[in-house]
Motif scaffolding. Structure first.
Motif, PDB file in Angstrom:
ATOM      1  N   UNK A 130       0.823  -1.206   0.000  1.00 15.66           N
ATOM      2  CA  UNK A 130       0.000   0.000   0.000  1.00 15.66           C
ATOM      3  C   UNK A 130       0.856   1.254   0.000  1.00 15.66           C
ATOM      4  N   UNK A 131       2.108   1.124   0.393  1.00 20.38           N
ATOM      5  CA  UNK A 131       3.024   2.272   0.406  1.00 20.38           C
ATOM      6  C   UNK A 131       3.157   2.854  -1.001  1.00 20.38           C
ATOM      7  N   UNK A 132       3.054   1.997  -2.010  1.00 18.77           N
ATOM      8  CA  UNK A 132       3.176   2.438  -3.398  1.00 18.77           C
ATOM      9  C   UNK A 132       2.044   3.376  -3.818  1.00 18.77           C
TER      10      UNK A 132
ATOM     11  N   UNK B 128       4.631  10.156   1.104  1.00 17.44           N
ATOM     12  CA  UNK B 128       4.761   9.172   2.183  1.00 17.44           C
ATOM     13  C   UNK B 128       4.332   9.726   3.542  1.00 17.44           C
ATOM     14  N   UNK B 129       4.467  11.048   3.722  1.00 20.11           N
ATOM     15  CA  UNK B 129       4.081  11.646   4.995  1.00 20.11           C
ATOM     16  C   UNK B 129       2.584  11.477   5.257  1.00 20.11           C
ATOM     17  N   UNK B 130       1.798  11.403   4.191  1.00 19.51           N
ATOM     18  CA  UNK B 130       0.348  11.211   4.363  1.00 19.51           C
ATOM     19  C   UNK B 130       0.051   9.871   5.025  1.00 19.51           C
ATOM     20  N   UNK B 131       0.817   8.856   4.660  1.00 18.22           N
ATOM     21  CA  UNK B 131       0.597   7.539   5.274  1.00 18.22           C
ATOM     22  C   UNK B 131       0.955   7.586   6.751  1.00 18.22           C
TER      23      UNK B 131
ATOM     24  N   UNK C  46      -0.803   7.444  12.279  1.00 21.98           N
ATOM     25  CA  UNK C  46      -0.805   8.072  13.596  1.00 21.98           C
ATOM     26  C   UNK C  46      -2.234   8.279  14.100  1.00 21.98           C
ATOM     27  N   UNK C  47      -3.121   8.738  13.222  1.00 19.10           N
ATOM     28  CA  UNK C  47      -4.520   8.942  13.602  1.00 19.10           C
ATOM     29  C   UNK C  47      -5.201   7.610  13.906  1.00 19.10           C
TER      30      UNK C  47
ATOM     31  N   UNK D 287      -6.199  12.968   0.638  1.00 21.32           N
ATOM     32  CA  UNK D 287      -4.803  12.872   0.226  1.00 21.32           C
ATOM     33  C   UNK D 287      -4.742  12.537  -1.260  1.00 21.32           C
ATOM     34  N   UNK D 288      -3.534  12.583  -1.818  1.00 22.56           N
ATOM     35  CA  UNK D 288      -3.333  12.214  -3.221  1.00 22.56           C
ATOM     36  C   UNK D 288      -2.706  10.822  -3.274  1.00 22.56           C
TER      37      UNK D 288
END
Length: 204
Positions: free
Chosen positions: A133-135, A140-143, A148-149, A161-162
């Motif tokens: 899913x990282x792809x 990357x900061x959005x993930x 965190x949330x 997010x994009x």
């Protein structure tokens, strides 16, 4: 069944006689049916046989030899266990049908590294055959913010997010996610909605 003890007497004759005389179960109807099934199916040493009764009852029957040359027969009423398994299977089939036919983009990925365990057909159509899913994340900061949330609240709704689709295009999306435990590990189940078309219409 001592009256049957004689050299060369087949195992199944002992089992049939014991079942017929109600030694393995209390219900006379079940005992008689068990006897017929034991004779028809045959039971060998160490084998567990599942016997389906005509009224829906289910028994597990296991035969084991003893060191003294005898045998032990253990029966267990497995009706509730089988019925519960059938219910679970039906629920899994319903869930699979819903997921496989739904137009919603759903991805189930491992929290620690993003490895994808499941994705709906709509997700494959949108992202392609990605393995992590990282792809999907343009930033990357959005993930990290998303995770965190999730850690703090256990769920996230309408997170904008994009993400990058299978053609490499940056797409505006909103996602909702939940943390789940599966086979000892934590996963994120994320539902994704593409907002690009909405944004294009708003821009007109």
């Amino acid at each position: 069944v001592t009256d049957l003890l004689a050299p060369g007497t087949p195992w199944n004759e002992f089992l049939h006689a014991g079942a017929e005389r109600g030694q393995f179960m209390n219900d006379p109807d079940h005992a008689g049916e068990c006897a017929r099934k034991v004779q028809a199916e045959g039971v060998t040493d160490g084998q567990t046989v599942e016997l389906d009764m005509a009224d829906g009852a289910i028994y597990d029957l296991r035969v084991s030899r003893t060191r003294q040359g005898g045998f032990v027969v253990v029966t267990n009423d497995a009706t509730e266990k089988r019925q519960a398994a059938v219910v679970v299977q039906e629920q899994e089939n319903i869930l699979r049908t819903v997921l496989e036919t739904s137009p919603v983009i759903v991805v189930m990925a491992r929290l620690k590294d993003g490895r994808i365990l499941y994705r709906s057909p709509a997700a494959i159509e949108y992202f392609g055959e990605t393995t992590s899913a990282v792809e999907h994340y343009v930033n990357p900061e959005d993930r990290e913010t998303y995770i965190k949330a999730l850690r703090e609240f256990g769920k996230v709704d309408d997170f904008h997010l994009y993400q990058r689709d299978l053609e490499g295009r940056e797409r505006a999306t909103t996602i909702s996610g939940r943390l789940v435990e599966f086979e000892g590990e934590t996963y994120i189940v994320t539902a994704i909605m593409d907002l690009s078309e909405h944004q294009e219409r708003d821009a007109l």
